[in-house]
Design a protein around this motif. Structure first.
Motif, short mmCIF file in Angstrom:
data_model
loop_
_atom_site.label_atom_id
_atom_site.label_comp_id
_atom_site.label_asym_id
_atom_site.label_seq_id
_atom_site.Cartn_x
_atom_site.Cartn_y
_atom_site.Cartn_z
N VAL A 200 0.86 -1.18 0.00
CA VAL A 200 0.00 0.00 0.00
C VAL A 200 0.90 1.23 0.00
CG1 VAL A 200 -1.84 1.23 1.18
CG2 VAL A 200 -1.77 -1.27 1.25
N CYS A 201 0.85 2.03 -1.06
CA CYS A 201 1.70 3.20 -1.20
C CYS A 201 0.90 4.47 -0.94
CB CYS A 201 2.30 3.26 -2.61
SG CYS A 201 3.31 1.84 -3.03
N ARG A 202 1.59 5.47 -0.44
CA ARG A 202 0.97 6.77 -0.18
C ARG A 202 0.96 7.58 -1.47
NH1 ARG A 202 3.28 11.79 1.31
NH2 ARG A 202 1.79 13.20 2.27
N THR A 203 -0.17 8.15 -1.79
CA THR A 203 -0.32 8.97 -2.99
C THR A 203 -0.84 10.34 -2.61
OG1 THR A 203 -2.56 8.17 -3.39
CG2 THR A 203 -0.76 6.97 -4.46
N VAL A 204 -0.39 11.33 -3.34
CA VAL A 204 -0.84 12.71 -3.14
C VAL A 204 -1.28 13.26 -4.48
CG1 VAL A 204 0.59 13.14 -1.12
CG2 VAL A 204 1.50 13.58 -3.40
N SER A 205 -2.14 14.26 -4.45
CA SER A 205 -2.65 14.90 -5.66
C SER A 205 -1.95 16.24 -5.84
CB SER A 205 -4.16 15.10 -5.56
OG SER A 205 -4.66 15.74 -6.71
N ILE A 206 -1.37 16.45 -7.02
CA ILE A 206 -0.63 17.68 -7.32
C ILE A 206 -1.61 18.74 -7.82
CG2 ILE A 206 1.22 18.68 -8.69
CD1 ILE A 206 2.46 15.93 -8.87
N GLY A 207 -1.54 19.92 -7.21
CA GLY A 207 -2.39 21.03 -7.64
C GLY A 207 -3.86 20.74 -7.52
N SER B 256 8.96 18.71 -3.14
CA SER B 256 9.63 18.62 -1.84
C SER B 256 9.11 19.65 -0.85
CB SER B 256 11.14 18.80 -2.02
OG SER B 256 11.43 20.09 -2.55
N SER B 257 8.56 20.75 -1.34
CA SER B 257 8.07 21.81 -0.46
C SER B 257 6.55 21.87 -0.39
CB SER B 257 8.62 23.17 -0.91
OG SER B 257 8.19 23.45 -2.24
N GLY B 258 5.86 21.54 -1.46
CA GLY B 258 4.40 21.58 -1.45
C GLY B 258 3.84 21.13 -2.77
N VAL B 259 2.76 20.37 -2.71
CA VAL B 259 2.14 19.84 -3.92
C VAL B 259 0.84 20.54 -4.25
CG1 VAL B 259 3.19 17.56 -3.61
CG2 VAL B 259 0.97 18.04 -2.59
N VAL B 260 0.39 21.43 -3.38
CA VAL B 260 -0.89 22.11 -3.61
C VAL B 260 -0.70 23.38 -4.42
CG1 VAL B 260 -2.88 23.17 -2.51
CG2 VAL B 260 -1.83 21.14 -1.48
N GLN B 261 0.28 24.19 -4.04
CA GLN B 261 0.49 25.48 -4.68
C GLN B 261 1.72 25.41 -5.58
OE1 GLN B 261 0.77 28.67 -1.89
NE2 GLN B 261 0.16 30.23 -3.36
N PRO B 262 1.62 25.88 -6.82
CA PRO B 262 2.77 25.80 -7.73
C PRO B 262 3.87 26.78 -7.32
CG PRO B 262 0.98 26.99 -8.78
CD PRO B 262 0.44 26.47 -7.49
N GLU B 263 5.10 26.39 -7.63
CA GLU B 263 6.23 27.27 -7.38
C GLU B 263 6.32 28.39 -8.41
OE1 GLU B 263 10.46 25.81 -6.35
OE2 GLU B 263 10.56 26.34 -8.47
N GLN B 264 6.03 28.07 -9.67
CA GLN B 264 6.09 29.06 -10.75
C GLN B 264 4.88 28.88 -11.66
OE1 GLN B 264 9.95 29.19 -12.72
NE2 GLN B 264 10.95 28.32 -10.90
N GLU B 265 4.29 30.00 -12.09
CA GLU B 265 3.14 30.01 -12.98
C GLU B 265 3.41 30.97 -14.13
OE1 GLU B 265 -1.04 29.35 -10.95
OE2 GLU B 265 0.09 30.82 -9.79
#
Length: 683
Positions: free
Chosen positions: A15-22, A63-72
């Protein structure tokens, strides 16, 4: 998905941990934004780039956050209200650049009409680069930019040097402090009064009388652009565009990429409590003055560090000859070989093809080869077509990967929709025959074993028994009696040699013939069956020959009667109609384009712009309310930011109204065409 370190085992399952980007941008229930392409950045292990249907390129740092983009980067290829078709504002694919000068800081974006734009420089915060590479472009900016006689080149090179010194502070240090550097890490930085320019569209090098429309799109390309690939081969930057009609447009950059900024368009920054930049967002617009045809005889002094996008040198247009589809279009995905960069793999509904480039302009020039342009060679690697019946069936290939091992061999891994994995070794690519995959017939393991059995006897048995020298015998051997001890010893030695060589060889031959006997019988029976089948087909063809001759005669008579009828129709007074004018032909071609991608693209653009406007208005109101709550009675919003916000809203409303007018025009034109067709059918 975290495969290691953050997994657990439950009932023999990992069972692997998954996260949703953005998740706030892409996973909203009311969001009409679709993800078009996702790719890892080649110079960072934690940054991933995402291109979405709202014409925004986002760079996430996992590595710092998957919700908010670093550059747009909000892509705006044309000015609001000036787009000739919706395909020019609909992105399709993107690709990061390779390890060559400013290419490593570039992002190539492909739009639906085939136009390619460049964003440079785009650097993930904390990404690692080679020290020699950074020093090379830093010296190039000093040598060719600052010493130029044109003020525009000096200004652009100054901005590039200041950006390099802020992003890589080590380049401005003394030579003694940077002697032992091998790699260098990028710091977070952005120019406060300038945003990146969207360079393009890239146009190919043209002769004096060449058509302007063909400077972007090839004459042989059909449909719309579906995928894009950047491939670095030695000193050549190769750009490959795949079209839905089954063509691959192969170009090479004829000049180097340089960074370009637009001053006066300040980006939006996100900083922490220590005033360190944690995120940036900017609107990237194209410069109208750049849209000019690059001539073949144009001197190089007119293009160095002037902010012009690099021209393209058309190498070839490869037609994959894919089966025609009545509904939709062909989806083509391209991959580069990790060991042989001249080889490109294309994955499509017909299988996998290998395209090998035999001419590279700059690489051949550096190697001292003065050779003509050679067309690429196409080799089928894996085929899924089993005749005409499979042309309408869906593609059985679900995934593709090109790998390399430590022995210098290249491998291809293909996954089919039937949960099968095909692994091919590509070291003998020039001799590789297409492998057929039958989607209807299951694989029989017994037949597979029979196919793996060699068809010939081993070379060791065919060469015969080993020649054995006779043992040393005394001169008086003939006088020795066979019953004596010496005679028996000599006979025993001869018999032993005979048994060790000839008898054992006979046993091996017997076993080999016995082992191959059923297979040879099966081959002979198969040949006889094929011969009988061929004879039956020949007899059927001979029986049908008189009927075919009769049908041909009737067809010839029918053709003659139709030709006579056509001649009579041509003599009628209303047969000679006036041909369409140039304006009418252009309007008809625009209507044909609208029937495909244009109408859907316009509706998607309207929904996306509406969602973006609501989200932007809500965020602006929330920020204003928060600031008023912090310090009541005092407004900290600057006049420049208010004017910029009003200008952005005006641009969005103007683009929305223009898109609405185009949709109404398209719907009215379609209704007119349908009514005229109905009248024609009724008449």
């Amino acid at each position: 998905m975290y495969l290691y370190g953050r997994s657990s085992t439950k009932e023999n399952a990992i069972v692997c941990r998954t996260v949703s980007i953005g998740s706030q941008v892409y996973s909203s229930d009311n969001s009409a934004i679709r993800i078009l392409q996702v790719s890892w950045h080649p110079y960072s292990d934690t940054h991933v780039g995402i291109l979405s249907s709202d014409s925004v390129f986002r760079l996430f740092d996992l590595s710092s956050g998957v919700v908010q983009p670093e550059q747009e980067y909000y892509l705006q290829p044309v000015e609001p209200g000036r787009s000739r078709n919706a395909a020019s504002i609909c992105p399709v694919d993107f690709s990061f650049g390779g390890d060559h000068l400013w290419d490593r800081f570039s992002v190539f974006v492909l739009f639906s009409d085939g136009s390619v734009y460049i964003l440079c420089p785009v650097v993930p915060f904390g990404s690692v680069y080679k020290w020699e590479s950074i020093l090379e472009i830093y010296s190039d900016a000093h040598t060719f930019g600052l010493k130029s006689a044109k003020s525009a080149a000096v200004n652009n090179s100054n901005m590039a040097i200041s950006w390099l010194e802020a992003t890589f502070p080590e380049v401005a240090q003394e030579a003694t402090d940077r002697e032992n550097l091998s790699t260098i890490k990028a710091h977070s930085h952005a120019l406060f009064d300038a945003s990146l320019a969207l360079q393009g569209p890239l146009r190919k090098v043209c002769h004096g009388g060449e058509d302007e429309d063909l400077a972007v799109r090839g004459a042989e390309c059909e449909g719309r652009a579906v995928s894009f690939l950047y491939n670095l081969v030695s000193k050549d930057s190769i750009l490959v565009t795949a079209w839905s009609g089954g063509q691959l447009q192969i170009d090479a950059l004829a000049d180097e990429i340089q960074p370009v900024w637009i001053t006066g368009s300040a980006p939006r920054l996100r900083v922490d409590s220590f005033d360190h930049i944690r995120g940036i967002a900017m609107i990237c617009e194209s410069i109208p003055a750049e849209h000019s045809i690059v001539k073949l005889d144009q001197p190089l002094d007119n293009t160095v560090w002037l902010g012009h996008p690099p021209p393209l040198l058309r190498l070839a247009i490869v037609d994959l000859a894919l089966p025609r589809k009545t509904e939709g279009s062909s989806l083509i995905t391209m991959f580069a070989d990790p060991l042989m960069p001249e080889r490109i793999y294309s994955l499509h509904e017909g299988g996998v093809d290998s395209i090998v480039l035999h001419f590279l302009p700059f690489t051949s020039q550096i190697n001292g080869k003065d050779e003509n342009i050679k067309t690429p060679s196409v080799h089928p690697v894996l085929s899924t077509c089993q005749g005409e019946t499979s042309s309408s069936s869906p593609s059985p290939l679900s995934g593709f990967a090109s790998l390399s091992d430590s022995f210098g061999y290249s491998w291809v891994v293909v996954v089919t929709s039937t949960q099968e994995c095909v692994v091919l070794e590509m070291k003998t690519w020039n001799l590789l025959l297409p492998i057929q995959i039958d989607k209807e017939k299951p694989i029989d393991m017994e037949q597979q074993k029979e196919k793996d059995t060699p068809d010939i006897i081993s070379k060791e048995l065919l060469s015969g028994p080993k020649s054995v020298l006779a043992p040393q015998a005394s001169p008086n051997l003939r006088s020795i009696s066979a019953d004596s001890i010496e005679g028996r010893s000599a006979l025993h030695q001869y018999f032993k040699l005979f048994h060790e060589n000839y008898v054992e060889y006979a046993h091996k031959v017997y076993f080999e013939l016995k082992h191959h006997g059923p297979q040879l019988k099966r081959i002979i029976d198969d040949q006889h069956a094929r011969l009988d089948e061929a004879q039956q087909k020949i007899s059927r063809v001979e029986a049908k020959q008189p009927m075919l001759d009769e049908r041909i005669d009737r067809a010839v008579q029918r053709h003659n009667s139709l030709e006579q009828r056509l001649q009579r129709l041509r003599r009628l007074p209303g047969a000679h109609k006036k041909p369409l004018s140039r304006a009418e032909r252009e309007f008809k071609s625009e209507l044909d384009q609208f029937t495909g991608v244009e109408l859907d693209a316009l509706r998607s653009s309207i929904d996306t712009l509406g969602a973006r406007l609501k989200r932007y208005t809500k965020s602006s109101k929330d920020n204003l309310t928060t600031q008023r709550r912090k310090i009541p009675g005092r407004n900290h919003v600057q006049d420049a930011q208010i004017s910029q916000l009003k200008l952005s809203l005006e641009k969005l409303s103007l683009l929305n109204s223009e898109s609405t007018k185009k949709v109404e025009l398209v719907e009215s034109a379609i209704k007119t065409v349908e009514s005229s067709r109905n009248k024609t059918i009724l008449s």
